[in-house]
Motif scaffolding. Structure first.
Motif, mmCIF file in Angstrom:
data_model
loop_
_atom_site.group_PDB
_atom_site.id
_atom_site.type_symbol
_atom_site.label_atom_id
_atom_site.label_comp_id
_atom_site.label_asym_id
_atom_site.label_seq_id
_atom_site.Cartn_x
_atom_site.Cartn_y
_atom_site.Cartn_z
ATOM 1 N N TYR A 1 -4.533 2.562 10.461
ATOM 2 C CA TYR A 1 -4.307 1.376 9.629
ATOM 3 C C TYR A 1 -4.068 0.140 10.488
ATOM 4 N N GLU A 2 -3.214 0.274 11.476
ATOM 5 C CA GLU A 2 -2.892 -0.871 12.326
ATOM 6 C C GLU A 2 -4.124 -1.385 13.066
ATOM 7 N N PRO B 1 3.337 -3.931 3.780
ATOM 8 C CA PRO B 1 4.049 -2.655 3.885
ATOM 9 C C PRO B 1 3.115 -1.490 3.545
ATOM 10 N N ILE B 2 3.118 -0.475 4.378
ATOM 11 C CA ILE B 2 2.353 0.747 4.106
ATOM 12 C C ILE B 2 3.369 1.857 3.901
ATOM 13 N N VAL B 3 3.414 2.376 2.694
ATOM 14 C CA VAL B 3 4.500 3.239 2.238
ATOM 15 C C VAL B 3 4.031 4.687 2.128
ATOM 16 N N VAL C 1 0.834 -1.195 0.000
ATOM 17 C CA VAL C 1 0.000 0.000 0.000
ATOM 18 C C VAL C 1 0.870 1.246 0.000
ATOM 19 N N VAL C 2 0.572 2.167 -0.904
ATOM 20 C CA VAL C 2 1.176 3.496 -0.865
ATOM 21 C C VAL C 2 0.049 4.447 -0.481
ATOM 22 N N GLN D 1 5.394 0.089 8.624
ATOM 23 C CA GLN D 1 5.523 1.418 8.059
ATOM 24 C C GLN D 1 6.835 1.517 7.287
ATOM 25 N N MET D 2 6.746 1.941 6.032
ATOM 26 C CA MET D 2 7.930 2.149 5.199
ATOM 27 C C MET D 2 7.939 3.600 4.747
#
Length: 307
Positions: A94-95, A138-140, A54-55, A107-108
């Motif tokens: 989100y979490e 990954p959430i970017v 996810v971005v 988290q990225m």
């Protein structure tokens, strides 16, 4: 097999959601109902065996509401403060939603250096691969709080470009950009009723690049121009890309089911398709409509029945 049908087989998928998709336009507050539905869609993709990255935009927009700013900040220091506050709040939400399905997230936060510098690029790729191997989503986002617009690397500037570069970095099969418009038109449909919708893009030429417009909403930083630039990056890297309307988050399900929604940019792998597919011109529909009413019969448009 129809070209859209092949989307069902895509395995590694990057999905970018813009600020306009996850916040209310009038208030700028986060749309919790839509974000929860978005997470549910992602969980179903994961359950079907897909790999999802996810971005997510929205940190500055959320941060400015938390800090009590009436409008989007214009000063660089204000933007960075809003991003720092908003990113933590965004990840917390989100979490919480992912935790309801016992799904781990990570988290990225990237800077342009993370992609441009070879050593950083290798480290970033290894981190993504390990997270995906461990079934972590990954959430970017760009690390707006520390990113600098300097000569060597610069900033991404918009999450459309970053999403495309992430797709290139991790060898994604598909990039989905959820936007505030249905896809690419030959002109801005909000000002030109004769604008034609572009269903499929096989070649990005000068004419198509000329269709790009600026940002369409107050909260966003990207427009159609940035999405076309993102398409050039993704398709050259071997990933198909779709621009679709994020107003209905379940559109993602339609895309993955092979339905004809949004604008599909074909990757360089599709050497058998060379022409772009556009909708018929508006006057053609109008003439057909009048003919149907007059004759009381069916008329054919583009090979399909128009009643």
């Amino acid at each position: 097999m129809q070209i859209r049908e092949k989307l069902k087989d895509k395995r590694r998928i990057v999905i970018k959601v813009g600020t306009s998709t996850i916040t209310y336009e009038k208030t700028g507050n986060i749309n919790l109902d839509k974000l929860e539905k978005f997470v549910r869609v992602l969980i179903n993709l994961l359950n079907s065996g897909k790999e999802v990255i996810v971005v997510s935009s929205g940190s500055i927009a959320i941060g400015r509401k938390v800090l009590g700013l009436d409008a989007m900040p214009t000063e660089d220091a204000e933007k960075k403060a809003c991003a720092a506050v908003g990113q933590g709040r965004l990840m917390m939400i989100y979490e919480k939603f992912f935790a309801e399905y016992s799904q781990l997230t990570a988290q990225m936060l990237l800077t342009k250096e993370s992609i441009s510098d070879e050593e950083c690029r290798v480290n970033a790729r290894n981190a993504f691969d390990e997270l995906i191997r461990r079934h972590v989503v990954p959430i970017v986002n760009e690390n707006d709080a520390i990113a600098v617009n300097e000569e060597m690397y610069g900033i991404f500037g918009d999450n459309d470009t970053m999403a495309a570069q992430v797709a290139e970095l991790i060898d994604a099969d598909l990039l989905i950009l959820m936007s505030d418009i249905e896809g690419l038109y030959t002109d801005d449909p909000r000002t030109n009723p004769g604008a034609r919708f572009v269903h499929t893009v096989a070649t990005i030429d000068e004419d198509l690049e000329g269709m790009g417009k600026g940002a369409g909403t107050d909260g966003g930083t990207g427009g159609m121009r940035t999405k076309i630039e993102a398409a050039k990056i993704a398709t050259q890297a071997g990933a198909d890309m779709i621009i679709a309307n994020g107003a209905n988050i379940y559109t993602i399900n339609d895309i993955m089911a092979g339905k004809k929604v949004g604008t599909l940019f074909l990757s360089k792998e599709h050497t058998d398709i060379t022409e772009n597919e556009l909708s018929p011109e508006v006057p053609h529909y109008r003439r057909a409509t009048k003919r149907v009413k007059k004759e009381g019969s069916k008329a054919m448009i583009g090979g399909s029945e128009y009643v």
